[in-house]
Scaffold this motif. Structure first.
Motif, PDB file in Angstrom:
ATOM      1  N   SER A  14       0.832  -1.199   0.000  1.00 17.27           N
ATOM      2  CA  SER A  14       0.000   0.000   0.000  1.00 17.27           C
ATOM      3  C   SER A  14       0.873   1.259   0.000  1.00 17.27           C
ATOM      4  O   SER A  14       0.623   2.198  -0.760  1.00 17.27           O
ATOM      5  CB  SER A  14      -0.923  -0.015   1.217  1.00 17.27           C
ATOM      6  OG  SER A  14      -1.742   1.123   1.230  1.00 17.27           O
ATOM      7  N   ASN A  17       2.515   1.730  -3.398  1.00 16.77           N
ATOM      8  CA  ASN A  17       1.552   2.261  -4.359  1.00 16.77           C
ATOM      9  C   ASN A  17       1.279   3.741  -4.116  1.00 16.77           C
ATOM     10  O   ASN A  17       1.124   4.509  -5.070  1.00 16.77           O
ATOM     11  CB  ASN A  17       0.253   1.449  -4.317  1.00 16.77           C
ATOM     12  CG  ASN A  17       0.302   0.257  -5.241  1.00 16.77           C
ATOM     13  OD1 ASN A  17       0.266   0.398  -6.457  1.00 16.77           O
ATOM     14  ND2 ASN A  17       0.419  -0.933  -4.665  1.00 16.77           N
ATOM     15  N   ARG A  18       1.227   4.150  -2.859  1.00 14.67           N
ATOM     16  CA  ARG A  18       1.026   5.580  -2.573  1.00 14.67           C
ATOM     17  C   ARG A  18       2.206   6.404  -3.082  1.00 14.67           C
ATOM     18  O   ARG A  18       2.024   7.485  -3.635  1.00 14.67           O
ATOM     19  CB  ARG A  18       0.800   5.806  -1.076  1.00 14.67           C
ATOM     20  CG  ARG A  18      -0.577   5.374  -0.600  1.00 14.67           C
ATOM     21  CD  ARG A  18      -0.891   5.842   0.815  1.00 14.67           C
ATOM     22  NE  ARG A  18       0.111   5.501   1.805  1.00 14.67           N
ATOM     23  CZ  ARG A  18       0.136   4.365   2.507  1.00 14.67           C
ATOM     24  NH1 ARG A  18      -0.796   3.446   2.317  1.00 14.67           N
ATOM     25  NH2 ARG A  18       1.082   4.147   3.400  1.00 14.67           N
ATOM     26  N   GLU A  19       3.416   5.886  -2.910  1.00 17.47           N
ATOM     27  CA  GLU A  19       4.605   6.595  -3.420  1.00 17.47           C
ATOM     28  C   GLU A  19       4.577   6.681  -4.944  1.00 17.47           C
ATOM     29  O   GLU A  19       4.912   7.714  -5.519  1.00 17.47           O
ATOM     30  CB  GLU A  19       5.886   5.902  -2.957  1.00 17.47           C
ATOM     31  CG  GLU A  19       6.231   6.187  -1.531  1.00 17.47           C
ATOM     32  CD  GLU A  19       7.667   5.837  -1.191  1.00 17.47           C
ATOM     33  OE1 GLU A  19       8.417   5.348  -2.065  1.00 17.47           O
ATOM     34  OE2 GLU A  19       8.043   6.066  -0.027  1.00 17.47           O
ATOM     35  N   LYS A  22       2.004   9.283  -6.009  1.00 15.99           N
ATOM     36  CA  LYS A  22       2.503  10.650  -5.784  1.00 15.99           C
ATOM     37  C   LYS A  22       3.530  11.042  -6.855  1.00 15.99           C
ATOM     38  O   LYS A  22       3.500  12.159  -7.370  1.00 15.99           O
ATOM     39  CB  LYS A  22       3.114  10.753  -4.392  1.00 15.99           C
ATOM     40  CG  LYS A  22       3.578  12.137  -4.045  1.00 15.99           C
ATOM     41  CD  LYS A  22       4.158  12.207  -2.647  1.00 15.99           C
ATOM     42  CE  LYS A  22       4.634  13.619  -2.396  1.00 15.99           C
ATOM     43  NZ  LYS A  22       5.565  13.697  -1.296  1.00 15.99           N
ATOM     44  N   SER A  49      -2.457   3.287  -8.988  1.00 14.49           N
ATOM     45  CA  SER A  49      -1.818   3.023  -7.699  1.00 14.49           C
ATOM     46  C   SER A  49      -2.717   3.406  -6.527  1.00 14.49           C
ATOM     47  O   SER A  49      -2.718   2.719  -5.504  1.00 14.49           O
ATOM     48  CB  SER A  49      -0.478   3.757  -7.593  1.00 14.49           C
ATOM     49  OG  SER A  49       0.542   2.949  -8.128  1.00 14.49           O
ATOM     50  N   ARG A  50      -3.469   4.475  -6.678  1.00 13.34           N
ATOM     51  CA  ARG A  50      -4.414   4.840  -5.605  1.00 13.34           C
ATOM     52  C   ARG A  50      -5.449   3.729  -5.431  1.00 13.34           C
ATOM     53  O   ARG A  50      -5.796   3.359  -4.308  1.00 13.34           O
ATOM     54  CB  ARG A  50      -5.097   6.172  -5.913  1.00 13.34           C
ATOM     55  CG  ARG A  50      -4.240   7.380  -5.594  1.00 13.34           C
ATOM     56  CD  ARG A  50      -5.043   8.675  -5.650  1.00 13.34           C
ATOM     57  NE  ARG A  50      -5.581   8.941  -6.965  1.00 13.34           N
ATOM     58  CZ  ARG A  50      -4.924   9.540  -7.952  1.00 13.34           C
ATOM     59  NH1 ARG A  50      -3.683   9.948  -7.765  1.00 13.34           N
ATOM     60  NH2 ARG A  50      -5.502   9.734  -9.120  1.00 13.34           N
ATOM     61  N   SER A  53      -3.776   0.719  -3.768  1.00 14.69           N
ATOM     62  CA  SER A  53      -3.582   0.982  -2.345  1.00 14.69           C
ATOM     63  C   SER A  53      -4.900   0.847  -1.586  1.00 14.69           C
ATOM     64  O   SER A  53      -4.946   0.245  -0.506  1.00 14.69           O
ATOM     65  CB  SER A  53      -2.987   2.378  -2.143  1.00 14.69           C
ATOM     66  OG  SER A  53      -2.776   2.625  -0.782  1.00 14.69           O
TER      67      SER A  53
END
Length: 164
Positions: A14, A17-19, A22, A49-50, A53
């Motif tokens: 998670s 995926n957040r990185e 961004k 990715s959001r 996550s």
């Protein structure tokens, strides 16, 4: 597999995926990217990715609901093996120009596939294994998209053609 190990894998993926989301969001707003199609592609990759996550966090919440715990668990403050491996890979999804950014993004897409493959290897067959395999297939498609843009210089923005 015990709950703590599953939670670590889910939290790590998670966070990764957040990185990635961004990084692609930042890339889509850079001043030297004038191509709307490329900006849109980066926005779609960030959204992927959001969504990944969100699905991973949702699965973690479902796992937590099946574990009898007297109080709500604390938020994660440390990361596990997969996240540390991701950091060691030095993935940036950035560069001083579009070509370098796409090359970096291609390396990042390869790196996230390695991380997912390692996670899948650790899991027994089941719902989580299936979820990660589906997300991995989506990431493989994303890698193909980035690679496709790099392999077709005629579709790249003019500024990019000059930097190759």
């Amino acid at each position: 597999m015990e709950y703590q190990q599953l939670a670590e894998i889910l939290n790590d993926l998670s966070a990764i995926n957040r990185e990635r989301a961004k990084a692609y969001e930042e890339a889509s707003f850079l001043n030297f990217i004038f191509n709307l199609e490329l900006r849109g592609t980066f926005a779609l990759l960030a959204n992927q990715s959001r969504q990944n996550s969100f699905a991973l966090r949702q699965h973690l919440e479902q796992l937590q609901s099946h574990i009898p715990v007297s109080k709500k668990p604390m938020p994660q403050l440390t990361f596990g093996y997969l996240f540390n491996l991701w950091k060691e890979m030095g993935v940036s999804f950035s560069g001083p120009n579009i070509y370098d950014m796409l090359k970096s993004s291609e390396a990042g897409e390869q790196a996230i596939q390695v991380i997912y493959s390692k996670a899948i290897e650790q899991l027994p067959a089941g719902e989580l294994h299936y979820l990660l395999e589906n997300q991995l297939r989506g990431l493989q498609n994303s890698h193909s998209v980035v690679k496709g843009i790099l392999n077709q210089p005629q579709k790249m923005p003019q500024k990019m053609k000059k930097t190759i």
